[in-house]
Design a protein around this motif. Sequence first.
Motif, short mmCIF file in Angstrom:
data_model
loop_
_atom_site.label_atom_id
_atom_site.label_comp_id
_atom_site.label_asym_id
_atom_site.label_seq_id
_atom_site.Cartn_x
_atom_site.Cartn_y
_atom_site.Cartn_z
N ASN A 180 0.78 -1.27 0.06
CA ASN A 180 -0.15 -0.02 0.02
C ASN A 180 0.91 1.08 -0.19
OD1 ASN A 180 -2.62 -1.33 0.37
ND2 ASN A 180 -1.87 -1.95 2.31
N PRO A 181 0.90 1.92 -1.13
CA PRO A 181 1.64 3.17 -1.10
C PRO A 181 1.16 4.14 -0.39
CG PRO A 181 1.07 2.44 -3.42
CD PRO A 181 0.32 1.50 -2.28
N ASN A 182 1.99 4.96 0.15
CA ASN A 182 1.54 6.21 1.10
C ASN A 182 1.96 7.41 0.51
OD1 ASN A 182 1.24 8.17 3.10
ND2 ASN A 182 2.02 6.82 4.65
N TYR A 183 1.23 8.31 0.23
CA TYR A 183 1.82 9.56 -0.45
C TYR A 183 1.47 10.61 0.36
CZ TYR A 183 0.76 6.62 -4.69
OH TYR A 183 0.84 5.50 -5.61
N LYS A 184 1.45 10.56 1.61
CA LYS A 184 1.38 11.68 2.53
C LYS A 184 2.49 12.78 2.69
CE LYS A 184 -1.51 9.49 6.08
NZ LYS A 184 -1.24 8.88 7.57
N ASN A 185 3.59 12.05 2.59
CA ASN A 185 5.02 13.09 2.62
C ASN A 185 5.67 13.41 1.40
OD1 ASN A 185 4.60 13.05 5.41
ND2 ASN A 185 5.45 11.07 5.70
N ILE A 186 5.03 13.18 0.21
CA ILE A 186 5.69 13.35 -0.88
C ILE A 186 5.57 14.90 -1.25
CG2 ILE A 186 5.10 11.07 -1.98
CD1 ILE A 186 3.06 12.63 -3.73
N THR A 187 6.81 15.53 -1.85
CA THR A 187 6.84 16.88 -2.08
C THR A 187 6.49 17.34 -3.62
OG1 THR A 187 9.12 16.42 -2.92
CG2 THR A 187 8.74 17.05 -0.51
N SER A 188 6.28 16.38 -4.44
CA SER A 188 5.86 16.59 -5.88
C SER A 188 4.51 16.38 -6.10
CB SER A 188 6.90 16.07 -6.89
OG SER A 188 6.92 14.71 -6.75
N LYS A 189 4.00 16.68 -7.28
CA LYS A 189 2.85 16.39 -7.62
C LYS A 189 2.83 15.15 -8.54
CE LYS A 189 0.22 20.59 -7.59
NZ LYS A 189 -0.61 21.58 -8.27
N LEU A 190 2.37 13.95 -7.92
CA LEU A 190 2.57 13.07 -8.61
C LEU A 190 1.13 12.47 -9.21
CD1 LEU A 190 4.65 10.47 -6.20
CD2 LEU A 190 5.35 11.61 -8.36
N ASP A 191 0.88 11.76 -9.96
CA ASP A 191 -0.34 11.37 -10.65
C ASP A 191 -0.43 9.76 -10.06
OD1 ASP A 191 -2.55 10.04 -11.79
OD2 ASP A 191 -1.85 10.76 -13.68
N THR A 192 -0.96 9.96 -8.76
CA THR A 192 -0.91 8.88 -7.84
C THR A 192 -1.88 7.69 -8.20
OG1 THR A 192 -2.85 9.74 -6.42
CG2 THR A 192 -0.57 10.22 -5.68
N LEU A 193 -2.88 7.79 -9.34
CA LEU A 193 -3.64 6.78 -9.83
C LEU A 193 -2.85 5.93 -10.85
CD1 LEU A 193 -7.20 8.53 -10.30
CD2 LEU A 193 -6.51 6.80 -8.53
N LYS A 194 -2.11 6.57 -11.60
CA LYS A 194 -1.39 5.85 -12.41
C LYS A 194 -0.22 5.14 -11.72
CE LYS A 194 -2.06 8.58 -16.69
NZ LYS A 194 -1.47 9.43 -17.69
N LEU A 195 0.43 5.95 -10.88
CA LEU A 195 1.49 5.33 -9.93
C LEU A 195 1.18 3.75 -9.46
CD1 LEU A 195 4.38 5.39 -9.43
CD2 LEU A 195 3.89 7.10 -7.37
N ASP A 196 -0.15 4.11 -8.70
CA ASP A 196 -0.66 2.83 -7.94
C ASP A 196 -0.98 1.77 -9.03
OD1 ASP A 196 -0.98 3.77 -5.40
OD2 ASP A 196 -2.98 4.26 -5.47
N SER A 197 -1.49 2.11 -10.28
CA SER A 197 -1.59 1.01 -11.10
C SER A 197 -0.48 0.46 -11.50
CB SER A 197 -2.29 1.79 -12.41
OG SER A 197 -2.26 0.75 -13.46
N ILE A 198 0.65 0.79 -11.58
CA ILE A 198 2.07 0.68 -12.07
C ILE A 198 2.44 -0.14 -10.93
CG2 ILE A 198 4.56 1.15 -12.66
CD1 ILE A 198 3.14 3.74 -13.99
N ILE A 199 2.51 0.31 -9.58
CA ILE A 199 3.06 -0.27 -8.66
C ILE A 199 2.39 -1.62 -8.35
CG2 ILE A 199 3.12 -0.38 -6.04
CD1 ILE A 199 3.92 2.68 -6.29
N SER A 200 0.95 -1.86 -8.56
CA SER A 200 0.18 -3.01 -8.37
C SER A 200 0.74 -4.11 -9.39
CB SER A 200 -1.24 -2.74 -8.78
OG SER A 200 -1.58 -1.89 -7.44
N ARG A 201 0.70 -3.44 -10.73
CA ARG A 201 1.30 -4.52 -11.82
C ARG A 201 2.47 -5.00 -11.62
NH1 ARG A 201 0.92 -1.36 -17.12
NH2 ARG A 201 1.38 0.11 -15.43
N LYS A 202 3.56 -4.23 -11.19
CA LYS A 202 5.06 -4.71 -10.97
C LYS A 202 5.12 -5.63 -9.82
CE LYS A 202 6.57 -2.36 -14.50
NZ LYS A 202 7.26 -3.17 -15.63
N LEU A 203 4.34 -5.49 -8.69
CA LEU A 203 4.54 -6.27 -7.49
C LEU A 203 3.66 -7.57 -7.67
CD1 LEU A 203 5.01 -3.34 -4.99
CD2 LEU A 203 6.56 -4.85 -6.04
N ILE A 204 3.15 -7.98 -8.41
CA ILE A 204 2.30 -9.17 -8.67
C ILE A 204 3.00 -10.33 -8.30
CG2 ILE A 204 0.87 -10.58 -10.09
CD1 ILE A 204 -0.55 -8.35 -11.11
#
Length: 160
Positions: free
Chosen positions: A106-130
């Motif tokens: 479960n990614p935690n985006y609370k402390n990030i400093t930049s504007k990330l596209d969290t939906l796309k990043l969540d999707s990528i992380i989910s696919r890569k860690l299967i």
Amino acid sequence: MSKTLLLLLGLALVSCSFNREKIPNEKELLKQELSKINWKTIDKYPYSPICDSILDNEQKVCFENYLSQEIQNKLDTITSSTRYLIPVDTVEIVVTINRDDTVEFNPNYKNITSKLDTLKLDSIISRKLINFPTIKAATKKGIKVKTQFKIPLIIKSASH
């Protein structure tokens, strides 16, 4: 003789009542034992092949390093596929190892400093860690327990 026998029988009955101890209730006994256990610690860290032969006091560090390295290796390809999305930043991944040996990320985006596209990043992380390597659950008193680890994941674009 009958007086002696009667006296011994009387003493036996009286002495038995003095030796009766209160037998603790099963629930009370269980509650006492459970209160003695420190549930914030575990006896054996989750199993990983690399840390199997490491000493007990170094297992936590070894396991966290192993977990961090495996996640980073699996997600190294994020750099090229998300070049347009991500500046350099660190995302904290909460890794949960359940009692049934399943692993959740479960990614935690609370402390990030930049504007990330969290939906796309969540999707990528989910696919890569299967296909993450199998990890056996930690144990406490010989019983499998759920554990969580917070692993920092450094994400950067190819241009950085």
